[in-house]
Design an enzyme around this catalytic site. Structure first.
Site, PDB file in Angstrom:
ATOM      1  N   HIS A   1       0.833  -1.195   0.000  1.00  0.00           N
ATOM      2  CA  HIS A   1       0.000   0.000   0.000  1.00  0.00           C
ATOM      3  C   HIS A   1       0.869   1.246   0.000  1.00  0.00           C
ATOM      4  CE1 HIS A   1       0.895  -0.918   4.233  1.00  0.00           C
ATOM      5  NE2 HIS A   1       0.823   0.394   4.460  1.00  0.00           N
TER       6      HIS A   1
ATOM      7  N   ARG B   1       9.931  -1.648   2.115  1.00  0.00           N
ATOM      8  CA  ARG B   1       9.532  -0.707   1.072  1.00  0.00           C
ATOM      9  C   ARG B   1       9.739  -1.271  -0.332  1.00  0.00           C
ATOM     10  NH1 ARG B   1      11.961   1.843   5.281  1.00  0.00           N
ATOM     11  NH2 ARG B   1      10.706   3.466   6.295  1.00  0.00           N
TER      12      ARG B   1
END
Length: 392
Positions: free
Chosen positions: A253, A272
């Site tokens: 997300h 990440r």
């Protein structure tokens, strides 16, 4: 009841004005990204019980059962199990995912064994906890959440007509959706810079109101970042005020713009995938991401039996519980069996304890309520109050 003094984290993606406006402060000219409320050791809230400001984590450590209640300590341990925030995104946050509890424990132990300092830029695991989270929009809020169906992602990429993306598109045609998405994300994260720049140039010329618009806006802030392409594998979602998203372990997300409250497990573990200058550990990311396509489920609040006026945002875990009160002149009551943080986001709210003590909260102000077992009354002619606690 304790009024909280909280820390604002000035990450580069933060808004220049949103948090100062919420807190009634003058903008500093620097990005203001996250307001932290809780007992995370990275930036714990402070309270003053008459002997000067003290860190909330230290107060809890000195008397866990007195502050958190016997039931919470028995269920979650001697620390506040959640971290409450206000997020204000001026530009997109990194595309990210969070580990399961087992993955966090294993990853944290492995990096400790390697002697990697906790604050090292290349570290992936800052603690041994998972980080499920919920965000609830305070206004229009835009983000990316979960994977598109592979065919939809392939069609979106193919529409750019960038030859360097052909391999990614081919991988998305693999029969097994999980393998298709895993292969495509791995390929995107190793794309050459020329392909990324060509895709960004194409995006710049697309319809500003069309399906590419969110990714074209991302590219304006991250023109050389593979995350622009990775983001096109994800669903675009736009929340209205009061709508929420729940992000479980492994769900990729990114938050693109707007202001929200965020309630999460008390962790800072982030893997990440792009839109960041920070460390990207591709092998570890691919281990923890949940490669399941599907539309993001927008969460709407439901009424709570036994607590008039309370609107609950249901989640499948017990470490945090988020609800909202809209004050309209009618007095409400909340129980005191669990530790909780109350945040006023509009208007003003008066808290009245069982012993008659009163605490007034204005916009942007928050309070910690220890688990005394006694109820607290809420009152005010007009105000919005978010309640963060646990389920035991």
């Amino acid at each position: 009841m304790d009024r909280l003094v909280n820390t604002v984290r000035p990450y580069a993606w933060g808004s220049l004005t949103a948090l100062p406006e919420l807190l009634g402060q003058e903008p500093t000219g620097e990005p203001q990204a996250e307001l932290w409320m809780g007992a995370h050791p990275g930036d714990p809230s402070r309270v003053d019980r008459g002997d000067g400001p003290r860190r909330l984590d230290e107060l809890i450590a000195a008397d866990p059962e007195g502050e958190l209640g016997t039931a919470s300590v028995a269920r979650f341990g001697p620390g506040l199990p959640f971290l409450f925030k206000v997020l204000a995104a001026g530009i997109p946050l990194s595309i990210q995912a969070h580990p399961t509890l087992d993955q966090a424990r294993a990853g944290f132990a492995a990096e400790n064994a390697l002697g990697i300092p906790l604050d090292a830029p290349g570290r992936s695991y800052r603690d041994d906890s998972h980080k499920p989270e919920m965000v609830c929009a305070l206004g229009e809020f835009e983000g990316l959440c979960g994977f598109r169906e592979p065919a939809g992602a392939a069609g979106l990429l193919a529409g750019l007509k960038v030859p360097g993306l052909d391999r990614v598109i081919d991988l998305l045609s693999v029969e097994d959706p999980a393998e298709a998405l895993r292969g495509a994300l791995a390929a995107v994260l190793t794309l050459d810079g020329a392909t990324v720049r060509e895709a960004v140039e194409v995006l710049a010329g697309t319809d500003p109101a069309g399906e590419y618009a969110p990714y074209a806006r991302i590219a304006e802030d991250f023109p050389d970042d593979r995350g622009v392409i990775a983001g096109m594998l994800l669903n675009h979602v736009r929340l209205r005020a009061g709508e929420a998203l729940y992000l479980g372990a492994g769900v990729p997300h990114a938050y693109l713009s707007g202001v929200c409250v965020e309630l999460q497990a008390n962790s800072d573990n982030v893997l990440r995938a792009g839109l960041t200058p920070k460390h990207i550990d591709v092998p570890e990311l691919l281990k923890i991401v949940l490669f399941e396509p599907g539309a993001p489920g927008v969460v709407h609040p439901v009424r709570v039996d036994g607590t008039p006026g309370e609107q609950l945002y249901p989640v499948p875990i017990d470490e945090f519980r988020l609800s909202r009160f809209e004050l309209d002149g009618v007095e409400r009551e909340i129980d005191g069996r669990t530790p909780q943080i109350l945040l006023c986001t509009e208007g003003a709210v008066r808290l009245t304890a069982a012993d008659g003590a009163v605490l007034d909260l204005g916009r942007g102000q928050s309070a910690f309520l220890p688990a005394t077992g006694a109820p607290t009354r809420l009152s005010g002619p007009s105000g919005t109050l978010f309640r963060a606690t646990v389920t035991v």
